[in-house]
Enzyme design. Structure first.
Site, PDB file in Angstrom:
ATOM      1  N   GLY A 205      35.394  11.117  14.334  1.00  0.00           N
ATOM      2  CA  GLY A 205      36.691  11.632  14.809  1.00  0.00           C
ATOM      3  C   GLY A 205      37.180  12.749  13.914  1.00  0.00           C
ATOM      4  O   GLY A 205      36.407  13.320  13.143  1.00  0.00           O
ATOM      5  N   ASN A 206      38.445  13.087  14.029  1.00  0.00           N
ATOM      6  CA  ASN A 206      39.019  14.114  13.145  1.00  0.00           C
ATOM      7  C   ASN A 206      40.470  13.747  12.842  1.00  0.00           C
ATOM      8  O   ASN A 206      40.983  12.750  13.332  1.00  0.00           O
ATOM      9  CB  ASN A 206      38.900  15.502  13.772  1.00  0.00           C
ATOM     10  CG  ASN A 206      39.623  15.575  15.105  1.00  0.00           C
ATOM     11  OD1 ASN A 206      40.842  15.434  15.160  1.00  0.00           O
ATOM     12  ND2 ASN A 206      38.871  15.774  16.183  1.00  0.00           N
ATOM     13  N   HIS A 207      41.125  14.586  12.017  1.00  0.00           N
ATOM     14  CA  HIS A 207      42.450  14.229  11.504  1.00  0.00           C
ATOM     15  C   HIS A 207      43.611  14.646  12.399  1.00  0.00           C
ATOM     16  O   HIS A 207      44.755  14.590  11.981  1.00  0.00           O
ATOM     17  CB  HIS A 207      42.666  14.869  10.124  1.00  0.00           C
ATOM     18  CG  HIS A 207      41.760  14.301   9.077  1.00  0.00           C
ATOM     19  ND1 HIS A 207      41.834  12.993   8.676  1.00  0.00           N
ATOM     20  CD2 HIS A 207      40.756  14.862   8.375  1.00  0.00           C
ATOM     21  CE1 HIS A 207      40.916  12.769   7.761  1.00  0.00           C
ATOM     22  NE2 HIS A 207      40.242  13.882   7.568  1.00  0.00           N
ATOM     23  N   SER A 208      43.344  15.089  13.611  1.00  0.00           N
ATOM     24  CA  SER A 208      44.458  15.528  14.465  1.00  0.00           C
ATOM     25  C   SER A 208      45.457  14.384  14.675  1.00  0.00           C
ATOM     26  O   SER A 208      45.070  13.253  14.947  1.00  0.00           O
ATOM     27  CB  SER A 208      43.901  15.983  15.819  1.00  0.00           C
ATOM     28  OG  SER A 208      44.967  16.185  16.708  1.00  0.00           O
ATOM     29  N   ALA A 273      42.269  18.273  19.664  1.00  0.00           N
ATOM     30  CA  ALA A 273      41.118  18.626  18.824  1.00  0.00           C
ATOM     31  C   ALA A 273      39.942  17.790  19.334  1.00  0.00           C
ATOM     32  O   ALA A 273      39.681  16.689  18.843  1.00  0.00           O
ATOM     33  CB  ALA A 273      41.420  18.320  17.376  1.00  0.00           C
TER      34      ALA A 273
END
Ligand code: CTP
Length: 397
Positions: A205-208, A273
């Site tokens: 995943g990502n930090h959005s 994102a």
């Protein structure tokens, strides 16, 4: 609200103290306010306070020694009759057409839209009789502003609080007084990250945080658009209040939700994102630790913005985001062309206060015809206003 005539009915409820704030906000927004109280409302808030704030005499009785209050003309004078707070007792009387005070007489003769903001304790709110009465009011065409969850006068915590004055004001503006160019336009906003599962317990995943997309969805909604927010997994605590919320997890789910809604959309803003890659194999069971390294093979996800760009028809506005660390301008322009977007909103990770997790952002908007709009670092809600203002000026002026 400038020049709008609001007839505010106040009933006997602890929440009546909020009516004082509500009157102040309405007057400040330019509305003319006349107040009618039920006799029991006087026990909760003073008519003197309300007449001072509304700059009009407060009406309570159908008759006094000298005169008869013309309830028919009051109902005809108003652009909207708002009853806030609406007590359980007055609700029951309204549902049954009873008429034993001025407020009820005006309600029964009102020709304008009637909006109510109920307030009561949780158990009263959930009582079947209350539910039936609310349904009856709605069936008469009255507008019901939902109660909120929170601390109640009884000391309990739960459903039943009257909506906050800000929410009530926004409701009136959005439903009755909006002259916005975006009123009725259908909008899609994507927000947050996507999670691509490796196995039942792990993901890429990502930090959005989803904050920027949520701010955009709220801004569009407050201007009268019919908004669908397609939201990836987020820790944000928020209430969608009027926005259609579609929760998704993976890029593929986000793709399907977007394709499904896009045909109808006038404005689509892709602030999510989205993961660019997803594991080829998703293990059904937890991957166990073994000797040596673990190789995970990834495959590209579908580029949602690009797919929508290919399907875009005349009159549809498509806005993408670009988060870059270098060659920002060149990449933003490249994305405009490759994805057939109308606008690209660039945020650079080189700018302090911009990007994932922050409450602020600094953006530059690139338009397909070559125009560039630069903005200062602002709160995400102000950035959302700038984005929607730019769209309105360019396409709906
Ligand atoms: N986007 C999308 N689908 C994807 C990836 C991105 O719809 N699979 C959208 C994003 O929501 C954003 C825009 O495309 O509006 C640009 O995303 P970004 O990650 O900056 O660009 P990419 O096209 O993924 O290219 P790169 O990561 O190489 O910069």
């Amino acid at each position: 609200m400038q020049g709008k005539k609001i007839l505010l009915g106040i009933t006997g409820s602890i929440a009546a103290y909020k009516s004082a704030y509500l009157i102040r906000m309405l007057v400040k927004a330019g509305a003319e306010v006349k107040v009618i109280m039920t006799p029991s409302a006087k026990d909760f808030v003073s008519p003197l306070t309300l007449s001072t704030l509304s700059r009009n005499p407060v009406l309570i009785d159908l008759f006094d020694e000298q005169s008869w209050a013309n309830h028919v003309m009051l109902g005809r004078w108003a652009d909207v009759m708002l009853i806030a707070p609406l007590s359980c007792n007055t609700l029951a009387k309204m549902a049954n057409g009873q008429c034993d005070n001025l407020l009820l007489a005006v309600y029964l003769s009102a020709t304008c839209p009637v909006v109510v903001a109920p307030a009561m304790d949780e158990d009263m709110w959930h009582h079947p009789a209350t539910k039936i009465n609310i349904d009856i009011l709605a069936s008469f065409g009255n507008h019901i502003i939902p109660v909120e969850k929170g601390d109640l006068a009884s000391g309990l915590h739960g459903d039943g609080r009257m909506a906050e004055p800000e929410t009530i004001l926004k409701y009136l503006e959005a439903n009755f007084f909006l002259t916005s160019k975006l009123k009725g336009k259908k909008a899609i906003v994507t927000a947050g990250p996507t999670y691509e599962p490796l196995d039942p317990v792990r993901f890429i995943g990502n930090h959005s945080s989803g904050k920027m997309g949520l701010a955009i969805a709220k801004e569009l909604y407050s201007r009268g658009a019919d908004v669908t927010l397609i939201m990836g997994p987020t820790q944000l605590a928020f209430s969608a209040n009027g926005i259609n919320l579609v929760n998704v997890t993976t890029a593929d789910e986000m793709y399907s939700a977007c394709i499904d809604k896009f045909k109808e959309a006038d404005i689509t803003i892709m602030s999510a994102a989205v993961a660019d890659y997803t594991p080829i194999n998703k293990a059904d069971e937890k991957i166990k630790k073994k000797e040596g390294s673990l190789n995970v093979e990834l495959t590209k996800t579908k580029d949602i913005l690009k797919a929508l760009g290919e399907k875009k028809k005349k009159g549809q506005i498509l806005v993408g985001f670009a988060l870059e660390t270098n060659n920002e301008e060149a990449y933003a322009n490249q994305k405009l062309k490759e994805k057939n977007a109308d606008l690209i909103v660039l945020n650079s990770l080189n700018d302090t206060g911009a990007g994932f997790g922050y409450d602020t952002n600094k953006i530059t908007i690139f338009e397909k015809g070559g125009k560039v709009y630069k903005f200062e670092t602002k709160s995400k809600s102000e950035v959302a206003k700038d984005i929607i203002d730019t769209i309105t000026q360019l396409y709906y002026a």
